[in-house]
Structure formats: structure tokens, C-alpha cells
Design an enzyme around this catalytic site. Structure first.
Site, PDB file in Angstrom:
ATOM      1  N   HIS A 263      18.949  41.354  89.229  1.00 44.46           N
ATOM      2  CA  HIS A 263      17.494  41.257  89.069  1.00 44.46           C
ATOM      3  C   HIS A 263      16.865  42.269  90.017  1.00 44.46           C
ATOM      4  CE1 HIS A 263      13.708  38.409  89.225  1.00 44.46           C
ATOM      5  NE2 HIS A 263      13.422  39.631  88.833  1.00 44.46           N
TER       6      HIS A 263
ATOM      7  N   ASN B  30      25.848  36.763  88.461  1.00 42.48           N
ATOM      8  CA  ASN B  30      24.688  37.369  89.113  1.00 42.48           C
ATOM      9  C   ASN B  30      25.058  37.698  90.566  1.00 42.48           C
ATOM     10  OD1 ASN B  30      22.291  37.562  90.739  1.00 42.48           O
ATOM     11  ND2 ASN B  30      21.125  36.732  89.024  1.00 42.48           N
TER      12      ASN B  30
ATOM     13  N   HIS C  42      20.368  29.114  86.008  1.00 47.42           N
ATOM     14  CA  HIS C  42      19.571  28.779  87.200  1.00 47.42           C
ATOM     15  C   HIS C  42      20.042  27.487  87.851  1.00 47.42           C
ATOM     16  CE1 HIS C  42      16.482  28.803  90.190  1.00 47.42           C
ATOM     17  NE2 HIS C  42      16.255  30.045  89.841  1.00 47.42           N
TER      18      HIS C  42
ATOM     19  N   GLU D 229      17.250  32.543  77.340  1.00 46.15           N
ATOM     20  CA  GLU D 229      18.014  31.887  78.401  1.00 46.15           C
ATOM     21  C   GLU D 229      17.216  30.673  78.844  1.00 46.15           C
ATOM     22  OE1 GLU D 229      19.864  34.343  81.347  1.00 46.15           O
ATOM     23  OE2 GLU D 229      19.795  32.743  82.854  1.00 46.15           O
TER      24      GLU D 229
ATOM     25  N   HIS E 196      22.840  38.034  95.356  1.00 40.70           N
ATOM     26  CA  HIS E 196      22.963  37.545  96.725  1.00 40.70           C
ATOM     27  C   HIS E 196      24.048  38.238  97.528  1.00 40.70           C
ATOM     28  CE1 HIS E 196      19.648  34.975  96.318  1.00 40.70           C
ATOM     29  NE2 HIS E 196      20.148  34.466  95.210  1.00 40.70           N
TER      30      HIS E 196
ATOM     31  N   ARG F  59      13.839  42.884  97.146  1.00 37.55           N
ATOM     32  CA  ARG F  59      14.364  42.096  98.273  1.00 37.55           C
ATOM     33  C   ARG F  59      15.885  42.042  98.290  1.00 37.55           C
ATOM     34  NH1 ARG F  59      12.533  36.078  96.452  1.00 37.55           N
ATOM     35  NH2 ARG F  59      10.499  37.067  96.403  1.00 37.55           N
TER      36      ARG F  59
ATOM     37  N   GLU G  85      17.807  41.770  84.755  1.00 36.69           N
ATOM     38  CA  GLU G  85      16.643  40.881  84.704  1.00 36.69           C
ATOM     39  C   GLU G  85      15.454  41.665  85.224  1.00 36.69           C
ATOM     40  OE1 GLU G  85      17.523  37.537  87.125  1.00 36.69           O
ATOM     41  OE2 GLU G  85      19.083  36.802  85.814  1.00 36.69           O
TER      42      GLU G  85
ATOM     43  N   THR H  33      13.490  32.600  90.920  1.00 36.77           N
ATOM     44  CA  THR H  33      12.673  32.506  89.707  1.00 36.77           C
ATOM     45  C   THR H  33      12.400  31.038  89.381  1.00 36.77           C
ATOM     46  OG1 THR H  33      13.937  34.432  89.015  1.00 36.77           O
ATOM     47  CG2 THR H  33      12.470  33.462  87.384  1.00 36.77           C
TER      48      THR H  33
ATOM     49  N   ARG I 140      13.938  43.115  91.568  1.00 32.83           N
ATOM     50  CA  ARG I 140      12.616  42.506  91.788  1.00 32.83           C
ATOM     51  C   ARG I 140      11.630  43.575  92.220  1.00 32.83           C
ATOM     52  NH1 ARG I 140      13.017  36.557  92.322  1.00 32.83           N
ATOM     53  NH2 ARG I 140      10.799  36.645  92.653  1.00 32.83           N
TER      54      ARG I 140
HETATM   55  N1  PXP Z   1      19.238  33.415  85.177  1.00 31.32           N
HETATM   56  C1  PXP Z   1      18.038  33.961  85.526  1.00 31.32           C
HETATM   57  C2  PXP Z   1      17.171  34.471  84.436  1.00 31.32           C
HETATM   58  C3  PXP Z   1      17.650  34.045  86.875  1.00 31.32           C
HETATM   59  O1  PXP Z   1      16.456  34.570  87.191  1.00 31.32           O
HETATM   60  C4  PXP Z   1      18.527  33.578  87.869  1.00 31.32           C
HETATM   61  C5  PXP Z   1      18.147  33.669  89.305  1.00 31.32           C
HETATM   62  O2  PXP Z   1      18.036  34.976  89.683  1.00 31.32           O
HETATM   63  C6  PXP Z   1      19.777  33.069  87.462  1.00 31.32           C
HETATM   64  C7  PXP Z   1      20.089  32.975  86.106  1.00 31.32           C
HETATM   65  C8  PXP Z   1      20.789  32.609  88.447  1.00 31.32           C
HETATM   66  O3  PXP Z   1      20.347  31.519  89.156  1.00 31.32           O
HETATM   67  P1  PXP Z   1      21.219  30.989  90.383  1.00 31.32           P
HETATM   68  O4  PXP Z   1      21.233  32.105  91.390  1.00 31.32           O
HETATM   69  O5  PXP Z   1      20.465  29.795  90.840  1.00 31.32           O
HETATM   70  O6  PXP Z   1      22.579  30.699  89.850  1.00 31.32           O
END
Ligand code: PXP
Length: 237
Positions: free
Chosen positions: A43, A7, A191, A150, A10, A49, A69, A100, A45
Site C-alpha cells: 500500500h 502484504n 484485514h 475485497e 510492515h 509511512r 493498494e 485502513t 500511502r
Molecule cells: N487488505 C487491504 C485492502 C488492506 O488495506 C490491508 C491493510 O493494509 C490488508 C488487507 C491487510 O490487513 P492486515 O495488515 O490487518 O492483515
């Protein structure tokens, strides 16, 4: 072989801090894929953001497997269908949350989510639902007709990081993974995952994919994105 979705939200957070183009998101997606990510997760959003519409468009135009996402809304559905990601994951979304915070309320939104899942499946886009690890959500996911679920690992991760007893939560995840798999669902997890939590969860054979963002991107500051991806891949092997 378990898969790793990286992901990169960030990286966009960092880019947006200066309102310019660096670090470049498309480059990050290509770099992560080249260094072993099985897919790239973003994602989009509703408040934009981090990931922006043009990031989605650019990555969707490559041959990198893209997992989008999105919240269960008509606007997001329209955007996703236009960009045709390979996979989608429906997530709950609250404007004020930092990230999330929990899984989908499938009972309240069964009809809408079922409709969205059907629409994507008709377009041959793999569907996933981000759910808390409880057996009712697994059963409802099956009824809804999604390809994957998930499991939200945020609670487990927090317990482990705070050195609290996490066995009950881990057990819930194991039971959900087992029931989900027996019902024909593909099981993913994500997550709050870091090296330790990923290592613990990688022992659950039913989990086929991890989606990891914040820790992986943060750790890349010290070890480089390529090395960090390689380390995670080794852990989940
Ligand atoms: N999976 C989903 C569905 C999420 O919404 C997120 C956060 O955006 C993640 C995984 C990744 O989480 P983290 O950034 O805490 O690794």
C-alpha cells in the site's frame, strides 16, 4: 485453490524505523513469493509511512505478481499507471488512521471510482475495491465494473479476538460473497486476519483470495516468514 496475497507494508515499517535499508523490501517480496505467496501486496500511502516509491518501482520490475493498494486520487493513479502492477485495489485513506479502518464509500465516489477502474481495465490491470461487507456495496461494485471486491474483515476479526458473538458479521460476509460471486465478481477478503479468523473464513467457498499483513509479518518473528506463509497456505487450502 484459494490464493494468499502477502502484504509486506510492515516490513517497510521496520526498515523505516532506522532510516536505512534493512530489512530489504525487495528481498522480502522475493522471499515471500519463493515460499508460496501467490502475490505481494503493498500500500503506497499518501504519507509514505511504510512503502516508498522506490519499493514499488523495484517490485514492479520483477515478475512477482504485484497487488498495489492505492487511494482514489489522481496522483496515485499516475504513479500506478507508470509502474504497471498486475493488480490494484482501491482503498479509502485517512491520514490519521493507524490502518485502513473501513471500506470505500462507493455511493459518494461512484463516478471517480468508475473512471479509475475503467482506466486500469483498459491497461489490462485487474481491479479490486476494498468494501465493507454490505449488499449495497456489492451491487454498486458490479455497476462500477470492477473485476474483484475485497471484503473488509476487520470487524469480524475484532469480534473473534474479543471472544464476542461474531455470527452476524460472518453471515454478512457469507451473503456478500454469495451475491458478489453470482454477479460475476471475484471475491477477496482481508484485514486483521490471523490463523483463527482465516480458518473460519476459508470455509466460505466463494472467497478466492486472502490478503494478509500485520499478523503474518508479526508471527514471522517467531516462526520465520517462509513457515508462516506455509501455515497460512495450508489453512486456506
Ligand atoms: N487488505 C487491504 C485492502 C488492506 O488495506 C490491508 C491493510 O493494509 C490488508 C488487507 C491487510 O490487513 P492486515 O495488515 O490487518 O492483515
Amino acid at each position: 485453490m484459494k490464493k494468499l496475497g502477502v502484504n509486506i507494508d510492515h516490513i517497510a515499517t521496520l526498515r523505516n524505523a532506522r532510516g536505512e535499508g534493512h530489512p530489504n523490501i525487495l528481498f522480502a517480496a522475493k522471499y515471500a513469493f519463493k515460499h508460496g505467496a501467490n502475490s505481494i501486496t503493498i500500500h503506497l500511502r499518501e504519507d509514505r509511512r511504510h512503502i516508498k516509491d522506490y519499493d514499488l518501482k523495484q517490485i514492479a520490475n520483477t515478475n512477482i505478481p504485484l497487488n498495489l493498494e492505492l487511494a482514489a486520487s489522481k496522483d496515485m493513479l499516475k504513479i500506478a499507471l507508470k509502474n504497471k502492477p498486475n493488480y490494484i485495489c482501491i482503498v479509502p485513506e485517512k491520514r490519521k488512521e493507524i490502518t485502513t479502518e473501513g471500506g470505500l464509500d462507493l455511493r459518494r465516489n461512484t463516478h471517480l471510482i468508475k473512471k479509475i477502474v475503467k482506466t486500469f481495465k483498459n491497461k489490462k490491470i485487474r481491479t479490486s475495491l476494498f468494501i465493507d461487507p454490505n449488499l449495497n456495496s456489492i451491487k454498486l461494485s458490479k455497476v462500477i465494473g470492477t473485476d474483484c471486491v475485497e471484503l473488509h474483515t476487520g470487524k469480524l476479526s475484532t469480534l473473534i479476538k474479543k471472544k464476542l458473538n461474531y455470527l452476524n458479521e460472518l453471515n454478512k460476509i457469507k451473503k456478500c460473497a454469495s451475491l458478489g460471486k453470482s454477479l460475476g465478481l471475484e471475491i477477496h477478503a482481508g484485514h486483521g486476519l490471523d490463523y483463527k479468523t482465516t480458518k473460519i473464513l476459508s470455509k466460505i467457498k466463494e472467497i478466492e483470495e486472502f490478503n494478509i499483513g500485520h499478523f503474518l509479518i508479526g508471527e514471522s518473528i517467531f516462526n520465520g516468514l517462509g513457515n508462516t506463509i506455509k501455515k497460512f497456505k495450508k489453512l486456506i487450502k
